[in-house]
Design a protein around this motif. Structure first.
Motif, PDB file in Angstrom:
ATOM      1  N   LEU A  48       0.449  -1.039  -0.198  1.00  0.00           N
ATOM      2  CA  LEU A  48      -0.028  -0.107  -0.293  1.00  0.00           C
ATOM      3  C   LEU A  48       0.688   1.148   0.397  1.00  0.00           C
ATOM      4  N   ILE A  51     -13.632  10.768 -17.650  1.00  0.00           N
ATOM      5  CA  ILE A  51     -13.484   9.861 -17.774  1.00  0.00           C
ATOM      6  C   ILE A  51     -12.121   9.027 -18.378  1.00  0.00           C
ATOM      7  N   VAL A  83       0.891  -6.634 -12.436  1.00  0.00           N
ATOM      8  CA  VAL A  83      -0.547  -7.736 -12.446  1.00  0.00           C
ATOM      9  C   VAL A  83       0.256  -9.123 -13.579  1.00  0.00           C
ATOM     10  N   VAL A 132      -1.461 -10.454 -16.369  1.00  0.00           N
ATOM     11  CA  VAL A 132      -1.607 -10.174 -17.445  1.00  0.00           C
ATOM     12  C   VAL A 132      -2.088  -8.580 -18.415  1.00  0.00           C
ATOM     13  N   LEU A 163      -3.211  -6.797 -21.226  1.00  0.00           N
ATOM     14  CA  LEU A 163      -4.528  -7.102 -21.688  1.00  0.00           C
ATOM     15  C   LEU A 163      -4.900  -6.217 -20.664  1.00  0.00           C
ATOM     16  N   MET A 164      -4.685  -6.166 -19.461  1.00  0.00           N
ATOM     17  CA  MET A 164      -5.420  -4.930 -18.913  1.00  0.00           C
ATOM     18  C   MET A 164      -5.312  -3.142 -19.396  1.00  0.00           C
ATOM     19  N   PHE A 215      -5.122  -2.992 -22.462  1.00  0.00           N
ATOM     20  CA  PHE A 215      -6.303  -2.652 -24.027  1.00  0.00           C
ATOM     21  C   PHE A 215      -7.669  -2.842 -23.394  1.00  0.00           C
ATOM     22  N   ALA A 216      -7.599  -3.331 -21.896  1.00  0.00           N
ATOM     23  CA  ALA A 216      -9.213  -3.026 -21.166  1.00  0.00           C
ATOM     24  C   ALA A 216      -9.280  -1.458 -21.126  1.00  0.00           C
ATOM     25  N   SER A 271      -9.228   0.347 -23.947  1.00  0.00           N
ATOM     26  CA  SER A 271     -10.594   0.314 -25.212  1.00  0.00           C
ATOM     27  C   SER A 271     -11.658   1.244 -24.138  1.00  0.00           C
ATOM     28  N   MET A 272     -11.279   1.428 -22.686  1.00  0.00           N
ATOM     29  CA  MET A 272     -12.741   2.405 -22.470  1.00  0.00           C
ATOM     30  C   MET A 272     -12.318   3.611 -22.631  1.00  0.00           C
ATOM     31  N   TYR A 304     -14.824   5.920 -24.289  1.00  0.00           N
ATOM     32  CA  TYR A 304     -16.726   6.654 -24.092  1.00  0.00           C
ATOM     33  C   TYR A 304     -16.371   7.888 -23.503  1.00  0.00           C
ATOM     34  N   LEU A 337       1.796 -13.064 -21.449  1.00  0.00           N
ATOM     35  CA  LEU A 337       1.136 -11.449 -21.486  1.00  0.00           C
ATOM     36  C   LEU A 337       2.034 -10.307 -21.008  1.00  0.00           C
ATOM     37  N   PRO A 359      -6.881 -12.068 -12.943  1.00  0.00           N
ATOM     38  CA  PRO A 359      -7.024 -11.120 -13.696  1.00  0.00           C
ATOM     39  C   PRO A 359      -7.399 -11.312 -14.633  1.00  0.00           C
ATOM     40  N   ALA A 363     -10.001  -9.081 -16.771  1.00  0.00           N
ATOM     41  CA  ALA A 363      -9.026  -8.268 -18.230  1.00  0.00           C
ATOM     42  C   ALA A 363     -10.209  -8.302 -19.784  1.00  0.00           C
ATOM     43  N   ILE A 377     -13.432  -6.229 -19.067  1.00  0.00           N
ATOM     44  CA  ILE A 377     -13.669  -4.996 -19.200  1.00  0.00           C
ATOM     45  C   ILE A 377     -13.231  -4.819 -21.254  1.00  0.00           C
ATOM     46  N   ILE A 378     -12.321  -5.917 -21.624  1.00  0.00           N
ATOM     47  CA  ILE A 378     -12.520  -5.429 -23.292  1.00  0.00           C
ATOM     48  C   ILE A 378     -14.083  -6.331 -23.210  1.00  0.00           C
ATOM     49  N   ALA A 414     -17.577  -4.311 -21.220  1.00  0.00           N
ATOM     50  CA  ALA A 414     -17.191  -2.321 -21.388  1.00  0.00           C
ATOM     51  C   ALA A 414     -16.246  -2.247 -22.358  1.00  0.00           C
ATOM     52  N   GLY A 415     -15.665  -2.207 -23.475  1.00  0.00           N
ATOM     53  CA  GLY A 415     -14.641  -2.221 -23.882  1.00  0.00           C
ATOM     54  C   GLY A 415     -15.610  -2.496 -25.831  1.00  0.00           C
TER      55      GLY A 415
END
Lengths: 407, 168
Positions: A10, A88, A121, A123, A126-127, A129-130, A133-134, A137, A183, B52, B56, B59-60, B63-64
């Motif tokens: 933390l 956002i 993390v 992956v 992928l994170m 890209f996740a 990809s948002m 918005y 990944l 994880p 991921a 979300i992809i 949400a994505g």
């Protein structure tokens, strides 16, 4: 002290996030300065010159201007979404950078917390890209909630464009994932260790396949994803005034602006990690003198600044550039200390590679005209996607049949 | 109170709030935004469970990709505010009690499961090498159902294309 030893993750995360945020904001500000300077020189102009020596204080002046300007919002907007959209866009752009490792994970503090990456993390690719990809918005909702023709067109264009190019973007990096077999960013970089032809873009080592086509697809799709020239259709000023952010002013506009630059940095970081070996040095490890490159570079920059201070600058600018000179010399000398030099080498190469890609971005902007909308769509779907798919198939076959392995 | 517990609590509340707002909101875009909130909160819950990869992908994909298309279509049609009907009497007197019963019934059975409610999927999706484990399962043991689903989706896409095409 007890709290720190009980919650090392933390405490370390909060420290790293704070430091990264400050560094990133400075980098964003000076990226705008760099862009204006480079474009100006491409077009035979001087660029920002009067606010501070060589316009070095221009980003600060711009930031203050945005902060103190009146925030004008049209009365007919969807209040909640209108306010939410820039947040956002900005928050997502910043979050993605938390996953980037800027240096080797072996450099650690506070009971083994890696210094150079906020979150590792399993992956990470992928994170990222996740999160990115948002990002669509922010733009789409800004266009919709402004309740006005041009922003709506900009928002629609942008969502269509970002969905289309995201497919090609993702496909173009799957080749790298196949070669690396993981990944995770640190493992992807670790798999490219050795001389520079082991980097994924060249890929000349056991079982590897050159990802040069994948890189070209990635770069093109990434420029489209970040809405930059030649793909900046969402804010084409000759057609749409300013596209999705026409109705935004003051700091909300600045947030879109900063989000765009943060996204540029994120995709440059990704390109560096996936194709150019991340924080790895292009030279073999046995060349120990390379540890002094960061310090030497800063000292050289200091010498240039000193020359400029004496010969070119007058008045206030002379004093300002003298301060910059001293900062360069000081930082350079600190980087020359053996203990610091060994630690700073990874981030040094990482930042150097990012700067080269960012320079390429700006170079593109100074060179290419904008696509027409139908050209943009047919280019994305009919050329970029098939090529990246072909790259994926060839790489997969190459690895499955073991053609790259000798003997 | 530990940090993961706090995160779980916050994201759980956010997910439920988003789900309620999704039904409550009059404006279609607000409904879509609430659904995105639900999906992102669920992704954080997956992360807390140590999965994880699933987070991921959640979300992809949802949400994505899917929700972006939803928002895109709502923007394209510029749909106005919905008209809400009152609760029908059937929903009020049969639906609501049944829903409440279903929630408690599911919670009861999840708590009674041997892993104590926490590890329904066991070691398959959780853990640091979950991606490898998951892909092994998907491409070896469950290869046929996986490919069959893919072909089904392909047929659905082609069907949509045929239906959307104008008659010559």
């Amino acid at each position: 002290m007890e709290f720190i030893s009980q919650h090392p993750v933390l405490v370390a995360s909060i420290i790293k996030i704070a430091v990264l945020l400050v560094l990133l904001m400075t980098a964003l500000a000076y990226l705008t300065w760099l862009e204006r300077k480079v474009i100006a020189h491409i077009q035979s102009r001087w660029g920002p010159y009067y606010v501070g020596a060589h316009g070095l204080l221009q980003p600060l002046a711009d930031g203050l201007k945005f902060l103190f300007k009146e925030d004008i919002a049209p009365p007919v907007t969807d209040r909640l979404v209108y306010t939410l959209a820039p947040f956002i866009a900005f928050a997502l752009a910043l979050t993605a950078i938390a996953l980037i490792p800027f240096g080797p994970p072996s450099v650690a503090f506070l009971h083994g917390q890696a210094v150079f990456s906020v979150a590792d993390v399993g992956v990470s690719l992928l994170m990222v890209f996740a999160i990115t990809s948002m990002g669509v918005y922010g733009v789409a909702l800004a266009g919709w909630s402004s309740n006005s023709k041009y922003p709506l067109m900009g928002g629609l264009r942008s969502s269509a464009q970002m969905i289309s190019y995201e497919v090609a973007l993702t496909m173009s990096v799957v080749g790298v994932v196949l070669v690396a077999g993981t990944l995770n960013f640190n493992e992807i970089i670790g798999g490219q260790s050795g001389p520079f032809w082991h980097w994924n873009i060249f890929g000349i080592h056991q079982g590897g396949f050159p990802q040069i086509i994948g890189f070209l697809c990635y770069l093109t799709a990434a420029i489209a994803e970040t809405n930059r020239i030649p793909f900046d259709l969402p804010e084409a000023e000759t057609e749409l005034v300013a596209g999705f952010h026409t109705e935004y002013s003051s700091f909300k506009f600045a947030m879109f602006f900063m989000a765009e630059y943060a996204n540029m940095i994120t995709v440059s970081c990704l390109a560096t990690i996936l194709f150019f070996g991340g924080w790895l040095s292009p030279f073999p490890d046995s060349w120990t003198w390379q540890e002094f490159l960061p310090g030497a570079g800063l000292v050289l920059l200091g010498i240039y600044c000193a020359y400029d201070t004496v010969t070119e600058m007058r008045g206030m600018a002379r004093i300002q550039l003298a301060v910059v000179t001293l900062l360069c010399f000081g930082a350079g000398l600190i980087c020359l200390l053996p203990a610091v030099a060994a630690v700073i080498l990874g981030p040094f190469w990482f930042v150097t590679k990012i700067l080269i890609i960012l320079f390429f971005y700006i170079w593109m902007r100074g060179t290419l005209p904008r696509f027409r909308y139908d050209q943009l769509m047919s280019f994305g779907w009919k050329l970029l996607l098939p090529v990246s798919l072909a790259n994926l198939v060839v790489t997969a076959a190459w690895i499955a049949f073991g053609w790259g392995k000798h003997g | 109170m530990s940090v993961p517990f706090l995160l779980f609590f916050v994201c759980g509340v956010l997910a439920v709030t988003g789900a309620i707002l999704l039904i409550w909101a009059k404006e279609p875009i607000h409904s879509a935004l609430s659904l995105i909130l639900v999906m992102v909160s669920l992704a954080v819950l997956y992360l807390l469970l140590g999965a994880p990869f699933i987070a991921a992908i959640q979300i992809i994909v949802y949400a994505g990709a899917i929700m972006v298309l939803f928002v895109f279509v709502i923007m394209l049609l510029n749909a106005g505010a919905e008209e809400h009907t009152d609760f029908s009497r059937l929903a009020k007197y049969v639906g609501l009690p049944l829903g409440v019963i279903l929630i408690f019934w599911a919670a009861y059975w999840l708590l009674r499961s041997p892993a104590g409610g926490g590890g329904v999927t066991g070691g398959l999706i959780a853990g640091p090498d979950s991606t490898q484990k998951l892909s092994k399962q998907l491409f070896q043991q469950f290869l046929f159902p996986f490919e069959a689903t893919s072909i089904l989706i392909l047929i659905a896409i082609l069907g949509a294309l045929v239906l959307a095409r104008k008659q010559e």
